[in-house]
Write an enzyme that holds these catalytic residues in place. Sequence first.
Site, PDB file in Angstrom:
ATOM      1  N   ASN A   1       0.899  -1.140   0.086  1.00  0.00           N
ATOM      2  CA  ASN A   1       0.048   0.015   0.031  1.00  0.00           C
ATOM      3  C   ASN A   1       0.921   1.187   0.172  1.00  0.00           C
ATOM      4  O   ASN A   1       1.257   1.426   0.976  1.00  0.00           O
ATOM      5  CB  ASN A   1      -0.943   0.014   1.188  1.00  0.00           C
ATOM      6  CG  ASN A   1      -1.762   1.352   1.112  1.00  0.00           C
ATOM      7  OD1 ASN A   1      -1.916   1.944   0.394  1.00  0.00           O
ATOM      8  ND2 ASN A   1      -2.781   1.074   2.159  1.00  0.00           N
TER       9      ASN A   1
ATOM     10  N   GLU B   1      -8.087  -4.953   5.435  1.00  0.00           N
ATOM     11  CA  GLU B   1      -8.265  -4.738   3.892  1.00  0.00           C
ATOM     12  C   GLU B   1      -6.810  -5.322   3.453  1.00  0.00           C
ATOM     13  O   GLU B   1      -6.957  -5.886   2.015  1.00  0.00           O
ATOM     14  CB  GLU B   1      -7.861  -3.180   3.959  1.00  0.00           C
ATOM     15  CG  GLU B   1      -9.125  -2.465   4.136  1.00  0.00           C
ATOM     16  CD  GLU B   1      -9.138  -0.814   4.252  1.00  0.00           C
ATOM     17  OE1 GLU B   1      -8.632  -0.363   5.312  1.00  0.00           O
ATOM     18  OE2 GLU B   1      -9.490  -0.457   3.256  1.00  0.00           O
TER      19      GLU B   1
ATOM     20  N   HIS C   1     -13.130   2.365  -0.192  1.00  0.00           N
ATOM     21  CA  HIS C   1     -13.060   1.478   0.730  1.00  0.00           C
ATOM     22  C   HIS C   1     -13.568   0.123   0.302  1.00  0.00           C
ATOM     23  O   HIS C   1     -14.251  -0.503   1.221  1.00  0.00           O
ATOM     24  CB  HIS C   1     -13.746   2.181   2.067  1.00  0.00           C
ATOM     25  CG  HIS C   1     -13.240   3.317   2.991  1.00  0.00           C
ATOM     26  ND1 HIS C   1     -13.952   4.217   3.497  1.00  0.00           N
ATOM     27  CD2 HIS C   1     -11.704   3.531   3.104  1.00  0.00           C
ATOM     28  CE1 HIS C   1     -12.828   5.258   4.139  1.00  0.00           C
ATOM     29  NE2 HIS C   1     -11.777   4.559   3.712  1.00  0.00           N
TER      30      HIS C   1
ATOM     31  N   ARG D   1     -11.528  15.243   6.833  1.00  0.00           N
ATOM     32  CA  ARG D   1     -12.404  15.622   5.865  1.00  0.00           C
ATOM     33  C   ARG D   1     -13.922  16.054   6.153  1.00  0.00           C
ATOM     34  O   ARG D   1     -14.367  15.393   7.104  1.00  0.00           O
ATOM     35  CB  ARG D   1     -12.492  14.495   4.597  1.00  0.00           C
ATOM     36  CG  ARG D   1     -11.127  14.126   3.986  1.00  0.00           C
ATOM     37  CD  ARG D   1     -11.351  13.153   2.764  1.00  0.00           C
ATOM     38  NE  ARG D   1     -10.103  12.466   2.685  1.00  0.00           N
ATOM     39  CZ  ARG D   1     -10.051  11.004   2.529  1.00  0.00           C
ATOM     40  NH1 ARG D   1     -11.055  10.434   2.881  1.00  0.00           N
ATOM     41  NH2 ARG D   1      -8.981  10.395   2.438  1.00  0.00           N
TER      42      ARG D   1
ATOM     43  N   VAL E   1     -12.594   3.711  14.708  1.00  0.00           N
ATOM     44  CA  VAL E   1     -13.676   4.444  15.426  1.00  0.00           C
ATOM     45  C   VAL E   1     -14.593   3.207  15.697  1.00  0.00           C
ATOM     46  O   VAL E   1     -15.230   3.177  16.843  1.00  0.00           O
ATOM     47  CB  VAL E   1     -14.146   5.830  14.800  1.00  0.00           C
ATOM     48  CG1 VAL E   1     -15.289   6.155  15.745  1.00  0.00           C
ATOM     49  CG2 VAL E   1     -13.171   6.859  14.849  1.00  0.00           C
TER      50      VAL E   1
ATOM     51  N   ARG F   1      -2.672  -2.170  -3.579  1.00  0.00           N
ATOM     52  CA  ARG F   1      -3.933  -1.299  -3.217  1.00  0.00           C
ATOM     53  C   ARG F   1      -3.716  -0.323  -4.178  1.00  0.00           C
ATOM     54  O   ARG F   1      -2.863   0.782  -4.271  1.00  0.00           O
ATOM     55  CB  ARG F   1      -3.826  -0.696  -1.874  1.00  0.00           C
ATOM     56  CG  ARG F   1      -5.132   0.213  -1.670  1.00  0.00           C
ATOM     57  CD  ARG F   1      -4.955   0.799  -0.448  1.00  0.00           C
ATOM     58  NE  ARG F   1      -6.099   1.686  -0.021  1.00  0.00           N
ATOM     59  CZ  ARG F   1      -6.155   2.841   0.259  1.00  0.00           C
ATOM     60  NH1 ARG F   1      -4.926   3.541   0.876  1.00  0.00           N
ATOM     61  NH2 ARG F   1      -7.590   3.627   0.338  1.00  0.00           N
TER      62      ARG F   1
HETATM   63  P1  ADP Z   1      -7.137   4.691   8.700  1.00  0.00           P
HETATM   64  O1  ADP Z   1      -8.464   5.183   8.124  1.00  0.00           O
HETATM   65  O2  ADP Z   1      -5.884   5.688   8.977  1.00  0.00           O
HETATM   66  O3  ADP Z   1      -6.805   3.185   8.504  1.00  0.00           O
HETATM   67  P2  ADP Z   1      -7.960   3.687  11.509  1.00  0.00           P
HETATM   68  O4  ADP Z   1      -9.193   2.767  10.773  1.00  0.00           O
HETATM   69  O5  ADP Z   1      -6.862   2.915  11.800  1.00  0.00           O
HETATM   70  O6  ADP Z   1      -7.585   4.923  10.246  1.00  0.00           O
HETATM   71  O7  ADP Z   1      -8.759   4.535  12.410  1.00  0.00           O
HETATM   72  C1  ADP Z   1      -7.988   5.644  13.151  1.00  0.00           C
HETATM   73  C2  ADP Z   1      -8.676   6.501  14.016  1.00  0.00           C
HETATM   74  O8  ADP Z   1      -9.405   5.413  14.898  1.00  0.00           O
HETATM   75  C3  ADP Z   1      -8.127   7.479  14.834  1.00  0.00           C
HETATM   76  O9  ADP Z   1      -7.706   8.486  14.088  1.00  0.00           O
HETATM   77  C4  ADP Z   1      -8.815   7.503  16.115  1.00  0.00           C
HETATM   78  O10 ADP Z   1      -9.522   8.690  15.844  1.00  0.00           O
HETATM   79  C5  ADP Z   1      -9.644   6.400  15.976  1.00  0.00           C
HETATM   80  N1  ADP Z   1      -9.487   5.461  16.911  1.00  0.00           N
HETATM   81  C6  ADP Z   1      -8.638   4.645  17.367  1.00  0.00           C
HETATM   82  N2  ADP Z   1      -8.798   3.770  18.545  1.00  0.00           N
HETATM   83  C7  ADP Z   1      -9.748   4.628  19.011  1.00  0.00           C
HETATM   84  C8  ADP Z   1     -10.513   4.263  20.325  1.00  0.00           C
HETATM   85  N3  ADP Z   1     -10.175   3.647  21.326  1.00  0.00           N
HETATM   86  N4  ADP Z   1     -11.605   4.979  20.428  1.00  0.00           N
HETATM   87  C9  ADP Z   1     -12.127   5.921  19.593  1.00  0.00           C
HETATM   88  N5  ADP Z   1     -11.483   6.232  18.557  1.00  0.00           N
HETATM   89  C10 ADP Z   1     -10.412   5.624  18.189  1.00  0.00           C
END
Ligand code: ADP
Length: 369
Positions: free
Chosen positions: A9, A356, A155, A216, A306, A66
């Site tokens: 990636n 992914e 996605h 965004r 999240v 990717r």
């Molecule tokens: P990406 O889209 O970069 O792959 P991820 O899927 O890893 O990102 O998501 C990253 C986001 O997840 C972080 O910016 C953070 O906001 C959120 N995150 C990670 N752990 C937690 C948690 N325990 N509670 C709430 N939000 C979280």
Amino acid sequence: MTDRVLVLNAGSSSLKYRLFDGTDPVTHGLVERIGEPGGDAADHAAALRAVLSGLDLSGLAAVGHRVVHGGAEFTAPTVVDDAVCAAVRRLIPLAPLHNPANLAGIEVARELLPDVPQVAVFDTAFHATMPEAVASYAIDVEVARRWRIRRYGFHGTSHAYVSRRTALLLGRPPAEINVISLHLGNGASACAVRGGRSVATSMGMSPLPGLVMGTRSGDIDPAVVFHLHRVGGLSVDEIDDLLNHEGGLRGLTGENDMRAILRRRKAGDRAAALAFDVYVTRVKEYVGGYLALLGRLNAISFTAGVGENSPAVRAAALDGLTGLGIAVDPDRNARGESVISPPHSPVTVCVVHTDEELEIAEQARQALR
Ligand code: ADP
């Protein structure tokens, strides 16, 4: 050893990799700040060379790449040749932030591993099944055709993987169930999946619209752009930056990490509380819209940073929907169980860990079959 797949990636200044033996992850890593002073590598070629020198590549069946934008051309994982590279290059105007880096990764891998098939796996491909009524924007059809303006969605590897995992959790074939997949990471999108096929998704021609994201804005009145330009005097690049990099949670609070926002909200911070409300309200709007589009819904799945980790976001996003058969059990939700709806709910609410890279490895194998 056979059947190893290396998944790459490539970002503009980073290279993430994961090596699979069958479905088992063997090793993974990240080269960062490529081309930057003090970074890990001078360019993508140097980065990949360093990665490859540390890997046992015996039995390597394929490299899966990717690629963010496949336009209307690529609706499935595709074995790379010169024509595929040229097509990915032609799509750069549609994904100026992502496709150049993805292409660099492919070209370097072809050079360094000339005997290994390279497979491009597109974020957009899963959404090729969206009906025209969902994919079309209501603008002059000639303009849309000429500039390839339509909803593509992104996605896709995550939504494909998550909707299949959801079917497994329900113990039913994907073809029999309708799912709303909510990928809530730094980027975020919702997807309506009918019988295993995407029928709607919240991102569009670009990954900008739809849900509120880390940086965004998600959905916004397009007239905001004219207004900021004509009245506010901002250049197009400044507005691009405002919406893509300084918007979303960051725009509302100054930070893009949901964890920080949850902490601040708990401490009584009003900006953080509003950001949370804007975020979950947007998710709820899409859930309601997709419920109507699907007509019948079996499951809602939360995934990514999240979605997988925040009980507060999951609960608030689906709050007040019991009349629609959608409910979240507080204890199951707090424990982050894979099913968080109460027993016998009409709609099963799930928490699914997205993968992914694994999906790219699987799709790369499929493409070679
Ligand atoms: P990406 O889209 O970069 O792959 P991820 O899927 O890893 O990102 O998501 C990253 C986001 O997840 C972080 O910016 C953070 O906001 C959120 N995150 C990670 N752990 C937690 C948690 N325990 N509670 C709430 N939000 C979280």
